[in-house]
Design a protein around this motif. Sequence first.
Motif, mmCIF file in Angstrom:
data_model
loop_
_atom_site.group_PDB
_atom_site.id
_atom_site.type_symbol
_atom_site.label_atom_id
_atom_site.label_comp_id
_atom_site.label_asym_id
_atom_site.label_seq_id
_atom_site.Cartn_x
_atom_site.Cartn_y
_atom_site.Cartn_z
ATOM 1 N N GLY A 1 84.102 -10.684 -45.506
ATOM 2 C CA GLY A 1 83.019 -11.308 -46.255
ATOM 3 C C GLY A 1 82.847 -10.778 -47.669
ATOM 4 N N VAL A 2 83.445 -9.618 -47.983
ATOM 5 C CA VAL A 2 83.290 -9.119 -49.353
ATOM 6 C C VAL A 2 84.455 -9.558 -50.241
ATOM 7 N N GLU A 3 85.432 -10.250 -49.636
ATOM 8 C CA GLU A 3 86.659 -10.571 -50.373
ATOM 9 C C GLU A 3 86.493 -11.672 -51.411
ATOM 10 N N GLY B 1 87.740 3.340 -40.920
ATOM 11 C CA GLY B 1 87.097 2.300 -41.739
ATOM 12 C C GLY B 1 86.301 2.955 -42.867
ATOM 13 N N GLY B 2 86.203 2.279 -44.004
ATOM 14 C CA GLY B 2 85.491 2.848 -45.154
ATOM 15 C C GLY B 2 84.101 3.340 -44.792
ATOM 16 N N ARG B 3 83.348 2.531 -44.066
ATOM 17 C CA ARG B 3 81.952 2.899 -43.772
ATOM 18 C C ARG B 3 81.853 3.921 -42.642
ATOM 19 N N TYR B 4 83.001 4.299 -42.099
ATOM 20 C CA TYR B 4 83.035 5.329 -41.053
ATOM 21 C C TYR B 4 83.792 6.559 -41.556
ATOM 22 N N SER C 1 87.613 8.793 -55.140
ATOM 23 C CA SER C 1 87.617 8.519 -53.706
ATOM 24 C C SER C 1 87.765 7.023 -53.472
ATOM 25 N N SER C 2 88.872 6.630 -52.929
ATOM 26 C CA SER C 2 89.068 5.211 -52.625
ATOM 27 C C SER C 2 90.141 5.079 -51.565
ATOM 28 N N LYS C 3 89.768 4.487 -50.466
ATOM 29 C CA LYS C 3 90.735 4.313 -49.380
ATOM 30 C C LYS C 3 91.968 3.560 -49.892
ATOM 31 N N THR C 4 91.723 2.470 -50.592
ATOM 32 C CA THR C 4 92.836 1.620 -51.034
ATOM 33 C C THR C 4 93.386 2.043 -52.394
ATOM 34 N N PHE C 5 92.585 2.699 -53.182
ATOM 35 C CA PHE C 5 92.892 3.061 -54.567
ATOM 36 C C PHE C 5 93.204 1.822 -55.408
ATOM 37 N N THR C 6 92.570 0.723 -55.054
ATOM 38 C CA THR C 6 92.727 -0.506 -55.847
ATOM 39 C C THR C 6 91.353 -1.105 -56.177
ATOM 40 N N THR C 7 90.288 -0.528 -55.658
ATOM 41 C CA THR C 7 88.969 -1.128 -55.846
ATOM 42 C C THR C 7 88.600 -1.157 -57.331
ATOM 43 N N GLN C 8 88.271 -2.376 -57.793
ATOM 44 C CA GLN C 8 88.066 -2.593 -59.232
ATOM 45 C C GLN C 8 87.081 -1.591 -59.842
ATOM 46 N N GLU C 9 85.922 -1.441 -59.214
ATOM 47 C CA GLU C 9 84.875 -0.581 -59.758
ATOM 48 C C GLU C 9 85.365 0.858 -59.888
ATOM 49 N N THR C 10 85.986 1.342 -58.830
ATOM 50 C CA THR C 10 86.402 2.749 -58.807
ATOM 51 C C THR C 10 87.523 3.005 -59.805
ATOM 52 N N MET C 11 88.461 2.060 -59.876
ATOM 53 C CA MET C 11 89.578 2.264 -60.802
ATOM 54 C C MET C 11 89.080 2.229 -62.256
ATOM 55 N N MET D 1 75.308 -3.574 -41.651
ATOM 56 C CA MET D 1 75.423 -4.962 -42.119
ATOM 57 C C MET D 1 76.867 -5.347 -42.462
ATOM 58 N N GLU D 2 77.657 -4.384 -42.942
ATOM 59 C CA GLU D 2 79.066 -4.711 -43.185
ATOM 60 C C GLU D 2 79.809 -4.806 -41.843
ATOM 61 N N SER D 3 79.318 -4.069 -40.853
ATOM 62 C CA SER D 3 79.978 -4.101 -39.537
ATOM 63 C C SER D 3 79.615 -5.362 -38.763
ATOM 64 N N GLY E 1 83.530 6.621 -56.509
ATOM 65 C CA GLY E 1 83.893 5.799 -55.355
ATOM 66 C C GLY E 1 82.777 4.785 -55.143
ATOM 67 N N ILE E 2 82.986 3.843 -54.256
ATOM 68 C CA ILE E 2 81.933 2.850 -54.002
ATOM 69 C C ILE E 2 81.951 2.471 -52.523
ATOM 70 N N GLY E 3 80.847 1.916 -52.038
ATOM 71 C CA GLY E 3 80.770 1.516 -50.625
ATOM 72 C C GLY E 3 80.955 2.745 -49.744
ATOM 73 N N GLY E 4 81.842 2.643 -48.794
ATOM 74 C CA GLY E 4 82.074 3.743 -47.862
ATOM 75 C C GLY E 4 82.623 4.986 -48.534
ATOM 76 N N SER E 5 83.143 4.844 -49.733
ATOM 77 C CA SER E 5 83.683 6.006 -50.449
ATOM 78 C C SER E 5 82.617 6.639 -51.340
ATOM 79 N N ASP E 6 81.386 6.222 -51.145
ATOM 80 C CA ASP E 6 80.280 6.732 -51.958
ATOM 81 C C ASP E 6 79.030 6.981 -51.099
ATOM 82 N N GLN F 1 72.591 0.533 -44.255
ATOM 83 C CA GLN F 1 72.776 -0.881 -44.618
ATOM 84 C C GLN F 1 74.251 -1.235 -44.605
ATOM 85 N N GLN F 2 75.094 -0.390 -45.208
ATOM 86 C CA GLN F 2 76.524 -0.716 -45.174
ATOM 87 C C GLN F 2 77.068 -0.578 -43.749
ATOM 88 N N LEU F 3 76.696 0.549 -43.112
ATOM 89 C CA LEU F 3 77.230 0.794 -41.766
ATOM 90 C C LEU F 3 76.953 -0.395 -40.843
HETATM 91 O O1 F6P Z 1 82.753 -3.279 -49.775
HETATM 92 C C1 F6P Z 1 84.031 -3.510 -49.324
HETATM 93 C C2 F6P Z 1 84.821 -2.255 -49.160
HETATM 94 O O2 F6P Z 1 86.095 -2.581 -48.746
HETATM 95 C C3 F6P Z 1 84.153 -1.270 -48.181
HETATM 96 O O3 F6P Z 1 84.411 -1.540 -46.871
HETATM 97 C C4 F6P Z 1 84.682 0.021 -48.663
HETATM 98 O O4 F6P Z 1 83.942 1.084 -48.154
HETATM 99 C C5 F6P Z 1 84.556 -0.154 -50.143
HETATM 100 O O5 F6P Z 1 84.907 -1.520 -50.373
HETATM 101 C C6 F6P Z 1 85.389 0.763 -50.994
HETATM 102 O O6 F6P Z 1 86.760 0.646 -50.743
HETATM 103 P P1 F6P Z 1 87.789 1.738 -51.185
HETATM 104 O O7 F6P Z 1 87.468 3.020 -50.506
HETATM 105 O O8 F6P Z 1 89.133 1.212 -50.798
HETATM 106 O O9 F6P Z 1 87.680 1.896 -52.684
#
Ligand code: F6P
Length: 544
Positions: free
Chosen positions: A505-507, A267-270, A205-215, A353-355, A152-157, A349-351
């Motif tokens: 801002g991360v889009e 939210g991912g970071r929460y 672990s991915s909220k959206t299950f579309t995040t490039q890195e995680t997939m 600065m992303e907020s 996972g990455i970001g809030g999922s990591d 930092q994520q909690l």
């Molecule tokens: O960094 C942007 C972001 O959308 C975060 O808010 C989120 O925690 C992270 O990517 C991972 O997203 P996901 O859990 O959907 O893979």
Amino acid sequence: MPVNLTETAAWTALLSHVQNAREWNLRDLFAADPARGERLNAEGAGLYLDYSKNRVTDQTLTLLLDLARETGVETRRGAMFAGEKINVTESRAVLHTALRAPRGASVMVDGRNVVPDVHEVLDRMAAFADSVRGGTWRGHTGRPLKNIVNIGIGGSDLGPVMASEALKHYAQQGLTLRFVSNVDGTDLVEKTRDLDPAETLFIVSSKTFTTQETMANARSARAWLLAALGDDAAVARHFVAVSTNAGAVQTFGIDPANMFGFWDWVGGRYSLDSAIGLSLMLAVGPEGFRELLAGFHDMDEHFRTAPLERNLPVLLGMLGIWYNNFFDAQSHAVLPYDQYLAYFPAYLQQLDMESNGKHVTLEGQLVDYQTGPVIWGQPGTNGQHAFYQLIHQGTKLIPCDFIGFCQTLNPLPLEGGAPHHDLLMANVFAQTEALAFGKTLEQVLAEGVDAELAPHRVFEGNRPTNTLLADRLTPRTLGALIALYEHKVFVQGAVWNINSFDQWGVELGKVLASRIVPELGAAEPELEHDSSTNALIRRYRERR
Ligand code: F6P
């Protein structure tokens, strides 16, 4: 009606108040009020906050709390806890507090009480964690699973990484826990190099299950597993998912029965205290995880009910605003004096600065004041031998939070000397003392230092710090500590009238990266970027 921050009475009063405050010195403030250290503190959810070493008087605090009231922090807090859609740009409720609501509580979202749903997932997580920990959930070849790899990455990591390090003391021995986040193949390769696929469980672990890195990492992990076990059916025993996107989980090939869900109001970071914490629960067990949730809830209750004057998140938030908006401080350091909290600053930092890294108000107007600071830090005492020099004698004002524990989890007596923990904590107290009171030229000269050298040895002091003390680092204390910072970020976002719960801002970077990916592999497509990007891509193509 939205309140314009810079037109509030409290803002105007603070602007004139700060003219005097810039002249204050902590030495004088303490001399004028020797009991200040016993007065300017607050307690809640097992945490003690000493904020007396800040450049504030009682009047400053009154004005800062007036500002909180005038900007509607309390109303907004009520709206968050009540499940109103305060994340207006995504039309979502913000209800991480429901994730730690006790069984039997009621939190309504769109006419539905979500607390039973939360506990249903927690119970499924607990049953799964027990079966893996107890060895009844077995891998494809019949062997128990001893290695857990969260992808996972970001809030999922960051939450599980930080908390599993923080609670290592409570983790089951014999389980290896790893985290793969970076799309750099090195991360996956190095984290799996010494693992036996037959004994390895992946949690995607991915909220959206579309995040490039995680997939990408999940697909490569599946290939790694199948290369060793040679049977697609192995995926069902070695892969589980944590997501809000059941369709994408199924398309990936993970049985929805092995998926642990959460909701768009997290939210991912929460999300550490949602199913995203599954890897942590595997490490510390369901009981430890529930204790963590109880700590979060303790702080939620403190934040919801304590008067602003004694409300820890409000005090930390408003003190941060004092320096950020009235002293032009650009950053804020978080300095945990506990090795287990090594990743706490990175998590914050994520909690934070992303907020609060936002430049428009909730109504879409450009702000005409500073919003979120740069958050950084590292555990003491290591930081002392790296960057503290700049905090003590540099030209920048860097407010700091020191975090320490009265009891250590690893008592090491030192023969003929003070125990390790006393050495550690002596540094907490010494640093905040030195930062506040410094050392004057007179003191330096009185020590017999050469007049020429003396200026180099002077510490101006007057550097503001908060000190947070807890008795012991337990799952419950950790929950309270994380929730403290979540709510601090909330308070600041409310005062700045920004949306702390989106992250547009991360889009842009993500979109541009997906456009560039095919350009890197293909022979000669037209490059239509700016000349710098074109030249860089060409050079990469030639040498890849
Ligand atoms: O960094 C942007 C972001 O959308 C975060 O808010 C989120 O925690 C992270 O990517 C991972 O997203 P996901 O859990 O959907 O893979």
